[in-house]
Design a protein around this motif. Structure first.
Motif, mmCIF file in Angstrom:
data_model
loop_
_atom_site.group_PDB
_atom_site.id
_atom_site.type_symbol
_atom_site.label_atom_id
_atom_site.label_comp_id
_atom_site.label_asym_id
_atom_site.label_seq_id
_atom_site.Cartn_x
_atom_site.Cartn_y
_atom_site.Cartn_z
ATOM 1 N N GLY A 126 57.995 55.053 -11.362
ATOM 2 C CA GLY A 126 59.274 55.936 -11.409
ATOM 3 C C GLY A 126 59.346 56.848 -10.097
ATOM 4 O O GLY A 126 60.270 57.903 -10.146
ATOM 5 N N LEU A 127 58.453 56.825 -9.393
ATOM 6 C CA LEU A 127 58.622 57.783 -8.004
ATOM 7 C C LEU A 127 59.398 57.186 -7.069
ATOM 8 O O LEU A 127 59.708 55.926 -7.036
ATOM 9 C CB LEU A 127 56.924 57.760 -7.531
ATOM 10 C CG LEU A 127 56.154 58.547 -8.671
ATOM 11 C CD1 LEU A 127 54.670 58.391 -7.785
ATOM 12 C CD2 LEU A 127 56.250 59.946 -8.876
ATOM 13 N N LEU A 128 59.858 58.243 -6.171
ATOM 14 C CA LEU A 128 60.794 57.538 -5.229
ATOM 15 C C LEU A 128 60.100 56.640 -4.177
ATOM 16 O O LEU A 128 59.047 57.163 -3.632
ATOM 17 C CB LEU A 128 61.719 58.904 -4.329
ATOM 18 C CG LEU A 128 62.416 59.413 -5.306
ATOM 19 C CD1 LEU A 128 62.928 60.854 -4.892
ATOM 20 C CD2 LEU A 128 63.550 58.885 -5.761
ATOM 21 N N ARG A 129 60.592 55.635 -3.755
ATOM 22 C CA ARG A 129 59.892 54.608 -2.937
ATOM 23 C C ARG A 129 60.690 54.666 -1.650
ATOM 24 O O ARG A 129 59.980 54.589 -0.577
ATOM 25 C CB ARG A 129 59.791 53.212 -3.540
ATOM 26 C CG ARG A 129 59.203 52.124 -2.565
ATOM 27 C CD ARG A 129 58.774 50.999 -3.485
ATOM 28 N NE ARG A 129 60.073 50.302 -3.720
ATOM 29 C CZ ARG A 129 60.720 49.356 -3.094
ATOM 30 N NH1 ARG A 129 60.227 48.796 -2.123
ATOM 31 N NH2 ARG A 129 61.981 49.001 -3.612
ATOM 32 N N GLU A 130 61.862 54.298 -1.348
ATOM 33 C CA GLU A 130 62.671 54.435 -0.475
ATOM 34 C C GLU A 130 63.921 55.262 -0.388
ATOM 35 O O GLU A 130 64.521 55.435 -1.668
ATOM 36 C CB GLU A 130 63.122 52.883 -0.073
ATOM 37 C CG GLU A 130 62.078 51.751 0.055
ATOM 38 C CD GLU A 130 61.628 51.861 1.420
ATOM 39 O OE1 GLU A 130 62.277 52.316 2.355
ATOM 40 O OE2 GLU A 130 60.693 51.161 1.740
ATOM 41 N N VAL A 131 64.134 56.068 0.479
ATOM 42 C CA VAL A 131 65.192 56.974 0.568
ATOM 43 C C VAL A 131 66.033 56.783 1.892
ATOM 44 O O VAL A 131 65.230 56.778 2.873
ATOM 45 C CB VAL A 131 64.841 58.639 0.314
ATOM 46 C CG1 VAL A 131 66.263 59.418 0.538
ATOM 47 C CG2 VAL A 131 64.294 58.607 -0.899
ATOM 48 N N TRP A 132 67.192 56.467 1.798
ATOM 49 C CA TRP A 132 67.942 56.498 3.183
ATOM 50 C C TRP A 132 69.290 57.708 3.023
ATOM 51 O O TRP A 132 69.955 57.439 2.128
ATOM 52 C CB TRP A 132 68.864 55.192 2.815
ATOM 53 C CG TRP A 132 67.940 53.735 2.984
ATOM 54 C CD1 TRP A 132 67.565 53.414 4.194
ATOM 55 C CD2 TRP A 132 67.373 53.048 1.996
ATOM 56 N NE1 TRP A 132 66.842 52.139 3.803
ATOM 57 C CE2 TRP A 132 66.850 52.133 2.420
ATOM 58 C CE3 TRP A 132 67.599 53.278 0.443
ATOM 59 C CZ2 TRP A 132 65.992 50.980 1.452
ATOM 60 C CZ3 TRP A 132 66.870 52.380 -0.216
ATOM 61 C CH2 TRP A 132 66.358 51.514 0.182
ATOM 62 N N ILE A 133 69.179 58.322 4.099
ATOM 63 C CA ILE A 133 70.136 59.336 4.195
ATOM 64 C C ILE A 133 71.244 58.516 4.716
ATOM 65 O O ILE A 133 71.536 57.882 5.642
ATOM 66 C CB ILE A 133 69.704 60.549 5.347
ATOM 67 C CG1 ILE A 133 68.314 61.271 4.598
ATOM 68 C CG2 ILE A 133 70.882 61.392 5.628
ATOM 69 C CD1 ILE A 133 67.908 61.980 5.738
ATOM 70 N N LEU A 134 72.514 58.910 4.233
ATOM 71 C CA LEU A 134 73.730 58.167 4.182
ATOM 72 C C LEU A 134 74.575 58.740 5.603
ATOM 73 O O LEU A 134 74.582 59.791 5.706
ATOM 74 C CB LEU A 134 74.428 57.990 2.944
ATOM 75 C CG LEU A 134 73.913 57.405 1.837
ATOM 76 C CD1 LEU A 134 74.870 57.354 0.560
ATOM 77 C CD2 LEU A 134 73.452 56.014 2.177
ATOM 78 N N THR A 135 75.183 57.789 6.173
ATOM 79 C CA THR A 135 76.125 58.213 7.226
ATOM 80 C C THR A 135 77.490 58.446 6.382
ATOM 81 O O THR A 135 77.744 57.929 5.259
ATOM 82 C CB THR A 135 76.448 56.952 8.176
ATOM 83 O OG1 THR A 135 77.182 55.729 7.384
ATOM 84 C CG2 THR A 135 75.384 56.417 8.828
ATOM 85 N N PRO A 136 78.496 59.282 6.901
ATOM 86 C CA PRO A 136 79.750 59.447 6.115
ATOM 87 C C PRO A 136 80.435 58.327 5.699
ATOM 88 O O PRO A 136 81.077 58.062 4.686
ATOM 89 C CB PRO A 136 80.593 60.180 7.040
ATOM 90 C CG PRO A 136 79.548 60.978 8.140
ATOM 91 C CD PRO A 136 78.377 59.762 8.254
ATOM 92 N N ASP A 137 80.375 57.043 6.505
ATOM 93 C CA ASP A 137 80.952 55.848 6.195
ATOM 94 C C ASP A 137 80.253 55.245 4.878
ATOM 95 O O ASP A 137 80.594 54.703 4.004
ATOM 96 C CB ASP A 137 81.187 55.015 7.071
ATOM 97 C CG ASP A 137 81.855 54.988 8.246
ATOM 98 O OD1 ASP A 137 82.903 55.827 7.912
ATOM 99 O OD2 ASP A 137 81.790 54.745 9.323
ATOM 100 N N GLU A 138 78.662 55.170 4.814
ATOM 101 C CA GLU A 138 78.081 54.694 3.748
ATOM 102 C C GLU A 138 78.270 55.651 2.488
ATOM 103 O O GLU A 138 78.259 55.044 1.361
ATOM 104 C CB GLU A 138 76.566 54.799 4.128
ATOM 105 C CG GLU A 138 76.346 53.758 5.125
ATOM 106 C CD GLU A 138 74.747 54.043 5.704
ATOM 107 O OE1 GLU A 138 74.276 53.127 6.468
ATOM 108 O OE2 GLU A 138 74.256 55.058 5.693
ATOM 109 N N ALA A 139 78.403 56.818 2.543
ATOM 110 C CA ALA A 139 78.706 57.644 1.454
ATOM 111 C C ALA A 139 79.844 57.333 0.903
ATOM 112 O O ALA A 139 79.961 57.462 -0.338
ATOM 113 C CB ALA A 139 78.780 59.129 1.947
#
Length: 105
Positions: free
Chosen positions: A66-79
């Motif tokens: 349940g721990l965070l494995r992968e985190v991707w900061i989003l671009t405005p288009d991805e958001a």
């Protein structure tokens, strides 16, 4: 559009690094997994100390514990892009509920 492809079942939330592996996700305390990775909007690895205290809209996955494995900061288009898993809530298995309409405000 040529953007990044995220794994099926990826969740979305508001993310902030508190200190080292301690983070806040959607306003609640959380932790990064050992070896967990944070990627910038340019898809480069980011050290948590470089973004401590900054808030980001992210896509993320969890490991079996349940721990965070992968985190991707989003671009405005991805958001603003619709995610495949949004229409398939059974793929959002951890946590059992997810707020998929999170805004950056």
């Amino acid at each position: 559009m040529g953007g990044r492809t995220f794994p099926v079942g990826t969740l979305r939330g508001k993310f902030m690094v508190i200190d080292g592996v301690d983070v806040e996700l959607d306003g609640k305390p959380d932790r990064m997994a050992p070896g967990g990775r944070i990627r910038s909007a340019q898809n480069m690895l980011v050290m948590s100390s470089a973004i401590t205290g900054q808030k980001f809209l992210v896509n993320y996955t969890r490991d079996a514990a349940g721990l965070l494995r992968e985190v991707w900061i989003l671009t405005p288009d991805e958001a603003v892009a619709k995610r495949e898993s949004l229409d398939k809530p059974l793929l959002n298995i951890w946590p059992f509920t997810s707020n998929d309409t999170v805004n950056t405000q």
